[in-house]
Every structure is written in C-alpha cells, then in structure tokens.
Write a protein that holds these residues in place. Structure first.
Motif, short mmCIF file in Angstrom:
data_model
loop_
_atom_site.label_atom_id
_atom_site.label_comp_id
_atom_site.label_asym_id
_atom_site.label_seq_id
_atom_site.Cartn_x
_atom_site.Cartn_y
_atom_site.Cartn_z
N SER A 62 0.81 -1.23 0.00
CA SER A 62 0.00 0.00 0.00
C SER A 62 0.84 1.27 0.00
O SER A 62 0.36 2.32 -0.43
N GLU A 63 2.09 1.18 0.45
CA GLU A 63 2.94 2.38 0.48
C GLU A 63 3.99 2.39 -0.63
O GLU A 63 4.87 3.26 -0.64
N ALA A 64 3.90 1.44 -1.56
CA ALA A 64 4.82 1.44 -2.71
C ALA A 64 4.54 2.69 -3.55
O ALA A 64 3.39 3.05 -3.79
N ARG A 65 5.61 3.33 -4.00
CA ARG A 65 5.45 4.60 -4.73
C ARG A 65 5.98 4.50 -6.15
O ARG A 65 6.93 3.77 -6.42
N ASP A 66 5.38 5.30 -7.00
CA ASP A 66 5.88 5.38 -8.37
C ASP A 66 6.97 6.45 -8.44
O ASP A 66 7.36 7.02 -7.41
N GLY A 67 7.47 6.74 -9.62
CA GLY A 67 8.54 7.70 -9.79
C GLY A 67 8.19 9.11 -9.36
O GLY A 67 9.07 9.93 -9.07
N GLN A 88 -4.67 -15.88 -9.47
CA GLN A 88 -4.63 -14.87 -10.54
C GLN A 88 -4.56 -13.46 -9.96
O GLN A 88 -3.87 -12.60 -10.50
N VAL A 89 -5.27 -13.24 -8.87
CA VAL A 89 -5.22 -11.92 -8.21
C VAL A 89 -3.78 -11.62 -7.78
O VAL A 89 -3.27 -10.53 -8.02
N LEU A 90 -3.12 -12.60 -7.17
CA LEU A 90 -1.74 -12.39 -6.74
C LEU A 90 -0.81 -12.12 -7.90
O LEU A 90 0.05 -11.24 -7.83
N ARG A 91 -1.00 -12.84 -9.00
CA ARG A 91 -0.16 -12.61 -10.18
C ARG A 91 -0.41 -11.23 -10.77
O ARG A 91 0.53 -10.51 -11.13
N GLN A 92 -1.68 -10.86 -10.90
CA GLN A 92 -2.03 -9.53 -11.44
C GLN A 92 -1.47 -8.43 -10.54
O GLN A 92 -0.90 -7.45 -11.02
N LEU A 93 -1.65 -8.59 -9.24
CA LEU A 93 -1.18 -7.58 -8.30
C LEU A 93 0.34 -7.43 -8.38
O LEU A 93 0.85 -6.31 -8.43
N ARG A 94 1.04 -8.54 -8.42
CA ARG A 94 2.51 -8.49 -8.50
C ARG A 94 2.96 -7.75 -9.75
O ARG A 94 3.81 -6.86 -9.70
N THR A 95 2.38 -8.12 -10.88
CA THR A 95 2.75 -7.49 -12.16
C THR A 95 2.45 -6.00 -12.12
O THR A 95 3.28 -5.17 -12.50
N ASP A 96 1.26 -5.65 -11.62
CA ASP A 96 0.84 -4.25 -11.59
C ASP A 96 1.67 -3.44 -10.59
O ASP A 96 2.06 -2.31 -10.88
N LEU A 97 1.97 -4.03 -9.44
CA LEU A 97 2.76 -3.34 -8.43
C LEU A 97 4.17 -3.06 -8.94
O LEU A 97 4.69 -1.96 -8.78
N LEU A 98 4.78 -4.04 -9.58
CA LEU A 98 6.13 -3.84 -10.12
C LEU A 98 6.13 -2.82 -11.26
O LEU A 98 7.07 -2.04 -11.39
N ALA A 99 5.06 -2.81 -12.06
CA ALA A 99 4.96 -1.79 -13.11
C ALA A 99 4.82 -0.40 -12.49
O ALA A 99 5.43 0.57 -12.97
N HIS A 100 4.04 -0.30 -11.43
CA HIS A 100 3.84 0.99 -10.75
C HIS A 100 5.15 1.53 -10.18
O HIS A 100 5.40 2.73 -10.22
N THR A 101 5.98 0.64 -9.65
CA THR A 101 7.23 1.06 -9.00
C THR A 101 8.45 0.96 -9.92
O THR A 101 9.58 1.06 -9.46
N ASN A 102 8.20 0.73 -11.20
CA ASN A 102 9.28 0.57 -12.17
C ASN A 102 10.23 -0.56 -11.76
O ASN A 102 11.46 -0.45 -11.89
N GLY A 103 9.63 -1.64 -11.19
CA GLY A 103 10.40 -2.83 -10.85
C GLY A 103 11.18 -2.75 -9.56
O GLY A 103 11.96 -3.65 -9.25
#
Length: 130
Positions: A62-67, A88-103
């Motif tokens: 919840s506190e992960a930040r983007d650029g 599937q929720v966990l996979r989607q969330l992981r992919t989306d979270l890493l995209a949000h934080t630029n990995g």
C-alpha cells in the motif's frame, strides 16, 4: 470472519466490489502490545460470504510509490480482478505493483488472497462417504 488488527493495513474484502474493512479497535503491532497503557487486542467480526475474496497485505504494497511519489492505488486496481481466482489476483497484483514502482520496491511486500467457497451440497460424496 474474525480479525485482530495489529498495525497492519486494513484488509480488502471483495463481494463484487472492493471495500476496506476498517478496524474499530486497532492495536499496536505485535510485540508492542505489552507496553504500559497499550490497549488489549480486540477481536472483531466481519461478514465473509461465499464467493468473497479477502486480500491481506503489508504496508510494502500500500505504500509502494511510483517515480512521482504516488502511492500504489491498491483498492482502485483490485476491482479489476473481481472475477479472478486468488492465484490470478496475486499474479495480477505483483505485475501491476512492479509496473507501478518501475520494478523496484522500497520495502518488503507480502500478500495473501483467500476466497470463501460456496457450501457443498449435503449428501455429496465427500471423504468418508459410502
């Protein structure tokens, strides 16, 4: 469903929509609850109906930040996954979270997704049935 909130972000329960289960009696994180003057841990109940999905997560999500410094919008994003299985929720969330934080996550992140299944019809051929 019964919960005790000890400094963690409130869980999300999806029963066709996303909502935050706000704790009426939040407590200090585990290990700090024994401090003088600390409130006791209180058990709270929330409805958890067949088909509902419970999403528990740490603040690293919840506190992960983007650029630009914007927090990850978990409640907004999770609604798009309402028809997905917990895996599937966990996979989607992981992919989306890493995209949000630029990995790059700045903190540890943990997530658990659990769906309550519908009750089995009685008289079925479950374990031990003859």
């Amino acid at each position: 469903m019964h919960t005790i909130t000890c400094g963690h972000p409130p869980p999300l329960l999806r029963d066709g929509r996303v909502r935050t289960l706000s704790a009426e009696w939040p407590a200090l994180p585990i290990g700090l609850g024994g401090l003088p003057g600390a409130p006791d841990y209180e058990v709270e109940g929330f409805p958890f109906e067949p088909g509902d999905l419970l999403l528990l997560y740490t603040d690293g999500v919840s506190e992960a930040r983007d650029g630009n410094g914007a927090f990850y919008p978990l409640a907004e994003r999770a609604g798009a996954w309402s028809d997905c299985s917990p895996r599937q929720v966990l996979r989607q969330l992981r992919t989306d979270l890493l995209a949000h934080t630029n990995g790059r996550l700045g903190d540890d992140a943990a997530v658990v997704a659990v769906r309550r299944l519908p009750a089995r019809p009685s008289g079925g051929g479950g374990p031990g049935a003859r």
